[in-house]
Design a protein around this motif. Sequence first.
Motif, PDB file in Angstrom:
ATOM      1  N   UNK A 103       0.976  -1.170  -0.021  1.00  0.00           N
ATOM      2  CA  UNK A 103      -0.054  -0.134   0.019  1.00  0.00           C
ATOM      3  C   UNK A 103       1.016   1.312   0.002  1.00  0.00           C
ATOM      4  N   UNK A 104       2.069   1.327   0.859  1.00  0.00           N
ATOM      5  CA  UNK A 104       2.841   2.546   0.896  1.00  0.00           C
ATOM      6  C   UNK A 104       3.537   2.690  -0.443  1.00  0.00           C
ATOM      7  N   UNK A 105       3.738   1.380  -1.190  1.00  0.00           N
ATOM      8  CA  UNK A 105       4.600   1.594  -2.262  1.00  0.00           C
ATOM      9  C   UNK A 105       3.753   2.360  -3.288  1.00  0.00           C
ATOM     10  N   UNK A 106       2.487   1.652  -3.539  1.00  0.00           N
ATOM     11  CA  UNK A 106       1.550   2.305  -4.646  1.00  0.00           C
ATOM     12  C   UNK A 106       1.197   3.710  -4.334  1.00  0.00           C
ATOM     13  N   UNK A 107       0.924   4.068  -2.938  1.00  0.00           N
ATOM     14  CA  UNK A 107       0.532   5.488  -2.528  1.00  0.00           C
ATOM     15  C   UNK A 107       1.575   6.266  -3.004  1.00  0.00           C
ATOM     16  N   UNK A 108       2.779   6.036  -2.450  1.00  0.00           N
ATOM     17  CA  UNK A 108       3.859   7.059  -2.787  1.00  0.00           C
ATOM     18  C   UNK A 108       4.065   7.150  -4.184  1.00  0.00           C
ATOM     19  N   UNK A 109       3.793   6.126  -5.169  1.00  0.00           N
ATOM     20  CA  UNK A 109       4.049   6.264  -6.339  1.00  0.00           C
ATOM     21  C   UNK A 109       2.845   7.079  -6.989  1.00  0.00           C
ATOM     22  N   UNK A 110       1.731   7.070  -6.563  1.00  0.00           N
ATOM     23  CA  UNK A 110       0.719   8.122  -7.023  1.00  0.00           C
ATOM     24  C   UNK A 110       1.035   9.192  -6.675  1.00  0.00           C
ATOM     25  N   UNK A 111       1.328   9.353  -5.407  1.00  0.00           N
ATOM     26  CA  UNK A 111       1.702  10.976  -4.983  1.00  0.00           C
ATOM     27  C   UNK A 111       2.720  11.500  -5.573  1.00  0.00           C
ATOM     28  N   UNK A 112       3.810  10.760  -5.808  1.00  0.00           N
ATOM     29  CA  UNK A 112       5.179  10.887  -6.556  1.00  0.00           C
ATOM     30  C   UNK A 112       4.701  11.573  -8.273  1.00  0.00           C
TER      31      UNK A 112
END
Length: 127
Positions: A103-112
Amino acid sequence: MSKSDKRDYLIVGFIVATLSFVLLFVGIKFILGNEIVTKNIIAFAGFSILVGVIISLLMLYKLKILYTSFIIGLVVGFALMYRTFLQEASDWRDLIGLLSLFAFAILSLGIGISAQLGYHLFKKYNL
């Protein structure tokens, strides 16, 4: 692009892939104490290769904001995964820990992606 630039993004991608594989393996095998089977190794390798390729591509295309965001997300995801493995008392701690990492990997990719797009538009239109 010079040879050293090509080598740099490949080396960083390989290092990130190797570290993520080792962190997953150590977390599942030694902290949780679960038995590692071939399916686990394949899943760990798949995730690690995917993360390494993403990091390499972000470096190749010089998307610094997205690269930084993704690295931070991976670090936070692994930290939360280990925290869950160590502190959670339920039988679901392995699943909860891995889901927090993903979840944090995907969330950080989206935020980035959002931040990189905003930066690109800001530079393009001089807002």
